[in-house]
Write an enzyme that holds these catalytic residues in place. Structure first.
Site, mmCIF file in Angstrom:
data_model
loop_
_atom_site.group_PDB
_atom_site.id
_atom_site.type_symbol
_atom_site.label_atom_id
_atom_site.label_comp_id
_atom_site.label_asym_id
_atom_site.label_seq_id
_atom_site.Cartn_x
_atom_site.Cartn_y
_atom_site.Cartn_z
ATOM 1 N N SER A 103 -19.076 -2.856 -5.838
ATOM 2 C CA SER A 103 -18.219 -2.585 -4.679
ATOM 3 C C SER A 103 -18.848 -1.508 -3.810
ATOM 4 C CB SER A 103 -16.835 -2.123 -5.147
ATOM 5 O OG SER A 103 -16.932 -0.843 -5.764
ATOM 6 N N GLY A 134 -8.076 2.368 -7.564
ATOM 7 C CA GLY A 134 -7.832 1.019 -7.077
ATOM 8 C C GLY A 134 -7.338 0.147 -8.209
ATOM 9 N N VAL A 159 -17.587 1.456 -2.985
ATOM 10 C CA VAL A 159 -17.495 2.742 -3.684
ATOM 11 C C VAL A 159 -18.520 2.796 -4.802
ATOM 12 C CG1 VAL A 159 -16.056 4.201 -5.146
ATOM 13 C CG2 VAL A 159 -15.087 3.169 -3.104
ATOM 14 N N TYR A 210 0.832 -1.199 0.000
ATOM 15 C CA TYR A 210 0.000 0.000 0.000
ATOM 16 C C TYR A 210 0.870 1.253 0.000
ATOM 17 C CZ TYR A 210 -4.170 2.799 0.923
ATOM 18 O OH TYR A 210 -5.192 3.702 0.825
ATOM 19 N N ASN A 225 -14.869 4.590 1.831
ATOM 20 C CA ASN A 225 -15.572 4.509 0.551
ATOM 21 C C ASN A 225 -16.526 5.668 0.269
ATOM 22 O OD1 ASN A 225 -14.525 1.850 -0.462
ATOM 23 N ND2 ASN A 225 -15.368 1.183 1.504
ATOM 24 N N TRP A 240 -6.283 9.304 -4.467
ATOM 25 C CA TRP A 240 -5.955 8.586 -3.231
ATOM 26 C C TRP A 240 -6.498 9.389 -2.070
ATOM 27 C CZ3 TRP A 240 -0.550 8.180 -0.562
ATOM 28 C CH2 TRP A 240 -0.586 7.158 0.393
ATOM 29 N N LEU A 241 -7.476 8.804 -1.382
ATOM 30 C CA LEU A 241 -8.145 9.525 -0.300
ATOM 31 C C LEU A 241 -7.173 9.928 0.797
ATOM 32 C CD1 LEU A 241 -10.877 10.531 0.825
ATOM 33 C CD2 LEU A 241 -11.082 8.323 1.992
#
Length: 349
Positions: free
Chosen positions: A176, A263, A178, A78, A150, A288-289
């Protein structure tokens, strides 16, 4: 994920005093001491909790979520990694059970986000009070647990894209978390969705969440976009899969559309179709949160969550839960989380 098929041969370290889980002087935690496949490196440990300092709070877990990024952290792949040894899990909701002498904005009984830095897959923790975000008591508990990864991912991509009402969005992995939040939020914002899934049995459930059009990956939908959207403009693509699925999204976009990757479920390389970038002026971006959180002020983050919590309490957005497991049964929970499903797998004490 490619490493599915848990054998349940996890490294178990049986708590010496499992009958004391109801007390608050220890925590039962799912930990890893090295990076690797979750089935190989995750273990269950009982750990003592430190005394609560003046600017700290003691919290107990209510619900935790299993997300794909959790596995990325365990694998060591990650974008940010915890210092080892670490407790797994990034998302969940907890209750304050003890407050330090200098803490004034929290009290026992408050519902809060379980701070990610502590590792969420554990029954209790002592954490800095400054790291705590309060959760309204009138928000559904399962939704509150799922509120932090999400929903803000879907909301930020939709809101920051600056697309006009009536525009179409295309997304893969539409079943999903999200994907489901994107369907509901898009409807709320006056946008329409073209949703791609891998299994036909998901088509009707997604329509129940407000999806306008649902197609399967192998349907050749990217060649039928005009017919599927009644000539609408597909201005935004959500990609969380990668590989050929990501390429099909590029082909489905209208001229000048934006393709956002957040993702890579398949871990497959993407060989971008250059002609679409040149002749259709497609823009490729990432989201990217974690970076968005770092780049924005606490005040702006709070405004976003005020909006999201309002959407939750008014029923604009909801999310199914596939199953809930006790932390002691984490091996089965992780196995379930990698199986075909609709909805998140949760953990509870």
């Amino acid at each position: 994920m490619r490493w599915t098929g848990f054998s349940l041969n996890f490294l178990w370290r049986t708590p010496a005093r499992s009958d004391r889980l109801c007390l608050v002087d220890t925590t039962l935690a799912i930990t890893y001491h090295e990076h690797g496949k979750p089935a190989d490196v995750l273990r269950l440990e009982e750990r003592p909790l430190p005394e609560v300092g003046p600017q700290e709070v003691k919290i107990k877990l209510l619900k935790a979520v299993i997300n794909p990024s959790d596995f990325g952290m365990v694998l060591g792949s990650y974008g940010k990694l915890a210092e080892l040894p670490a407790v797994g899990g990034r998302e969940g909701v907890a209750e304050v059970i003890e407050v330090g002498s200098e803490v004034t904005h929290l009290r026992a009984g408050d519902r809060i986000r379980f701070p990610e830095n502590a590792g969420v897959w554990q029954t209790a923790a002592v954490v800095p009070a400054k790291d705590v975000w309060k959760v309204p008591a009138d928000v559904d508990l399962d939704l509150a647990a799922m509120a932090w990864v999400n929903p803000p991912t879907a909301w930020r991509i939709l809101r920051d894209a600056n697309i006009h009402e009536g525009s179409w969005i295309v997304q893969n992995a539409a079943n999903s978390a999200v994907g489901l939040f994107t369907i509901q939020m898009a409807k709320y914002l006056g946008l329409r969705t073209l949703n791609v899934v891998r299994r036909e049995e998901l088509i009707e459930p997604l329509k129940g969440y407000g999806a306008d059009v649902v197609v399967t990956e192998d349907s050749g939908y990217e060649k039928q976009v005009k017919a599927l959207t009644d000539g609408g403009e597909v201005t935004l693509a959500f990609n969380s899969v990668g590989g050929e699925s990501a390429i099909r999204l590029v082909k489905a976009l209208s001229r000048g559309g934006t393709h956002i990757t957040f993702g890579a479920m398949t871990f497959e390389a993407v060989r971008w179709p250059t002609r679409y970038l040149i002749f259709n002026d497609i823009c490729l971006k990432g989201f990217w949160l974690d970076r968005w959180y770092r780049d924005n002020s606490p005040e702006r983050i709070q405004v976003m969550f005020d909006n999201l919590f309002n959407l939750m309490r008014t029923g604009v957005i909801s999310a199914p839960v596939s199953a809930t497991y006790k932390i002691q049964d984490f091996a089965q929970a992780l196995e379930a989380s990698t199986s075909p499903k609709l909805g998140k797998v949760l953990l509870e004490p």
